[in-house]
Design a protein around this motif. Structure first.
Motif, short mmCIF file in Angstrom:
data_model
loop_
_atom_site.label_atom_id
_atom_site.label_comp_id
_atom_site.label_asym_id
_atom_site.label_seq_id
_atom_site.Cartn_x
_atom_site.Cartn_y
_atom_site.Cartn_z
N PRO A 4 44.69 -58.11 43.59
CA PRO A 4 42.94 -57.63 42.62
C PRO A 4 43.56 -57.91 40.85
O PRO A 4 44.93 -58.70 40.85
CB PRO A 4 43.87 -55.91 42.79
CG PRO A 4 44.88 -55.93 43.11
CD PRO A 4 45.50 -56.55 44.44
N LYS A 5 42.22 -58.24 40.70
CA LYS A 5 42.50 -58.77 38.95
C LYS A 5 42.59 -57.85 38.60
O LYS A 5 42.83 -56.89 38.15
CB LYS A 5 41.27 -59.14 38.65
CG LYS A 5 40.87 -59.96 37.54
CD LYS A 5 39.71 -60.69 37.60
CE LYS A 5 39.10 -60.92 35.94
NZ LYS A 5 38.16 -61.30 35.79
N PRO A 6 44.43 -58.69 37.31
CA PRO A 6 44.93 -57.22 36.43
C PRO A 6 43.83 -57.20 35.63
O PRO A 6 42.46 -57.63 35.39
CB PRO A 6 45.45 -58.43 35.71
CG PRO A 6 45.55 -59.95 35.76
CD PRO A 6 44.41 -60.35 37.22
N SER A 7 43.87 -55.46 35.06
CA SER A 7 42.72 -55.09 34.42
C SER A 7 43.30 -55.69 32.50
O SER A 7 43.59 -56.43 32.84
CB SER A 7 42.88 -53.89 33.88
OG SER A 7 44.26 -53.41 33.27
N TYR A 8 41.78 -55.63 31.66
CA TYR A 8 41.82 -56.28 30.07
C TYR A 8 43.54 -56.17 29.89
O TYR A 8 44.01 -57.05 29.48
CB TYR A 8 40.44 -55.80 30.01
CG TYR A 8 40.42 -56.32 28.85
CD1 TYR A 8 39.96 -57.73 28.09
CD2 TYR A 8 40.96 -55.37 27.06
CE1 TYR A 8 40.44 -58.34 27.25
CE2 TYR A 8 41.08 -55.86 26.00
CZ TYR A 8 40.38 -57.37 25.87
OH TYR A 8 40.72 -57.84 24.74
N GLU A 9 43.59 -55.03 30.22
CA GLU A 9 44.94 -54.40 29.19
C GLU A 9 46.24 -55.00 29.89
O GLU A 9 47.39 -55.34 28.75
CB GLU A 9 45.34 -53.47 29.46
CG GLU A 9 44.36 -52.37 28.56
CD GLU A 9 42.94 -51.90 28.81
OE1 GLU A 9 42.64 -52.26 29.85
OE2 GLU A 9 42.10 -51.43 28.22
N GLU A 10 46.18 -54.96 30.89
CA GLU A 10 47.56 -55.99 31.57
C GLU A 10 47.18 -57.32 31.49
O GLU A 10 48.26 -57.90 31.16
CB GLU A 10 47.35 -55.53 33.09
CG GLU A 10 47.02 -54.16 33.86
CD GLU A 10 46.67 -53.79 35.18
OE1 GLU A 10 47.41 -52.92 35.84
OE2 GLU A 10 46.07 -54.71 36.26
N GLN A 11 46.71 -57.70 31.17
CA GLN A 11 46.10 -59.66 31.24
C GLN A 11 46.57 -60.25 29.67
O GLN A 11 47.29 -60.79 29.60
CB GLN A 11 44.66 -59.82 31.27
CG GLN A 11 43.78 -61.77 31.09
CD GLN A 11 45.19 -62.42 32.30
OE1 GLN A 11 44.92 -61.97 33.14
NE2 GLN A 11 45.89 -62.82 31.81
N ILE A 12 46.01 -58.19 28.51
CA ILE A 12 46.68 -59.30 27.89
C ILE A 12 48.26 -58.56 27.51
O ILE A 12 49.06 -59.44 26.95
CB ILE A 12 45.76 -58.47 26.71
CG1 ILE A 12 44.70 -58.17 26.76
CG2 ILE A 12 46.99 -57.75 25.47
CD1 ILE A 12 44.09 -57.27 25.77
N SER A 13 48.86 -57.80 28.02
CA SER A 13 50.19 -58.03 27.71
C SER A 13 50.49 -58.93 28.70
O SER A 13 52.00 -59.09 28.19
CB SER A 13 50.78 -56.66 28.80
OG SER A 13 51.66 -56.53 28.66
N GLU A 14 50.44 -59.28 30.07
CA GLU A 14 50.78 -60.26 30.19
C GLU A 14 50.84 -61.84 29.66
O GLU A 14 51.98 -62.28 29.44
CB GLU A 14 50.25 -60.12 32.07
CG GLU A 14 50.73 -60.64 33.20
CD GLU A 14 49.82 -60.75 34.21
OE1 GLU A 14 48.99 -62.19 34.31
OE2 GLU A 14 49.35 -60.02 34.89
N ASP A 15 50.19 -62.43 29.05
CA ASP A 15 49.77 -63.31 28.06
C ASP A 15 51.08 -62.87 26.76
O ASP A 15 51.17 -63.87 26.42
CB ASP A 15 48.29 -63.70 27.60
CG ASP A 15 47.27 -63.97 28.41
OD1 ASP A 15 47.90 -64.49 29.62
OD2 ASP A 15 45.84 -63.60 28.14
N TYR A 16 51.04 -61.52 26.43
CA TYR A 16 51.62 -61.77 25.52
C TYR A 16 53.39 -61.94 25.69
O TYR A 16 53.82 -61.77 24.78
CB TYR A 16 51.54 -60.51 24.48
CG TYR A 16 52.76 -60.00 23.37
CD1 TYR A 16 52.77 -60.54 22.22
CD2 TYR A 16 53.90 -59.28 23.68
CE1 TYR A 16 53.19 -60.09 21.12
CE2 TYR A 16 54.49 -58.65 22.60
CZ TYR A 16 54.49 -59.49 21.82
OH TYR A 16 55.66 -59.20 20.40
N ASP A 17 53.33 -61.70 26.83
CA ASP A 17 54.69 -61.67 27.74
C ASP A 17 55.07 -63.39 27.57
O ASP A 17 56.51 -63.43 27.48
CB ASP A 17 55.43 -61.10 28.91
CG ASP A 17 55.42 -59.21 29.32
OD1 ASP A 17 55.41 -58.82 27.52
OD2 ASP A 17 54.67 -58.79 29.73
N LYS A 18 53.94 -63.98 28.22
CA LYS A 18 54.45 -65.16 28.19
C LYS A 18 53.97 -66.65 26.76
O LYS A 18 54.15 -67.42 27.19
CB LYS A 18 53.32 -65.98 29.48
CG LYS A 18 53.69 -64.90 30.58
CD LYS A 18 52.36 -65.21 31.69
CE LYS A 18 53.01 -64.87 33.05
NZ LYS A 18 52.07 -65.53 33.81
#
Length: 108
Positions: A4-18
């Motif tokens: 499943p596609k990550p939620s908006y918040e999960e995507q932001i957290s992922e992008d921040y971590d990377k």
């Protein structure tokens, strides 16, 4: 099975971590403009007394409760928007009441 596609918040957290986010500092001119706007907006150095009819005050207090702000803050905000040319009307969920003046005009 498809992931499943990550939620908006999960995507932001992922992008921040990377490390995909970078800080963008405003220019000196922008900072100065923002500071002046904040100073002009938030300093309340004058007091004004206004007489209102009881029904108008009750309607203002009800609208303020609707918006979740104190009624005096709502009045100040409406006046500020009016003098800066940014006042736009939005229909209220409250029932509008007809004033006696409007009734007299229709009768004439």
């Amino acid at each position: 099975m498809k992931k499943p596609k990550p939620s908006y918040e999960e995507q932001i957290s992922e992008d921040y971590d990377k490390g995909r986010f970078t800080s963008v500092a405003p220019s000196t001119a922008e900072l100065k403009r923002f500071k002046e706007a904040a100073r002009a907006t938030f300093i309340k150095d004058r007091r004004v007394n206004v007489r209102l009819s009881s029904p108008d005050l009750m309607d203002i207090q009800a609208r303020a409760a609707e918006e979740g702000v104190p009624y005096q803050t709502l009045i100040a905000s409406v006046l500020h928007k009016f003098v800066t040319g940014r006042l736009t009307e939005k229909a209220s969920r409250l029932t509008t009441r007809a004033s006696g003046r409007a009734k007299r005009r229709r009768a004439a």
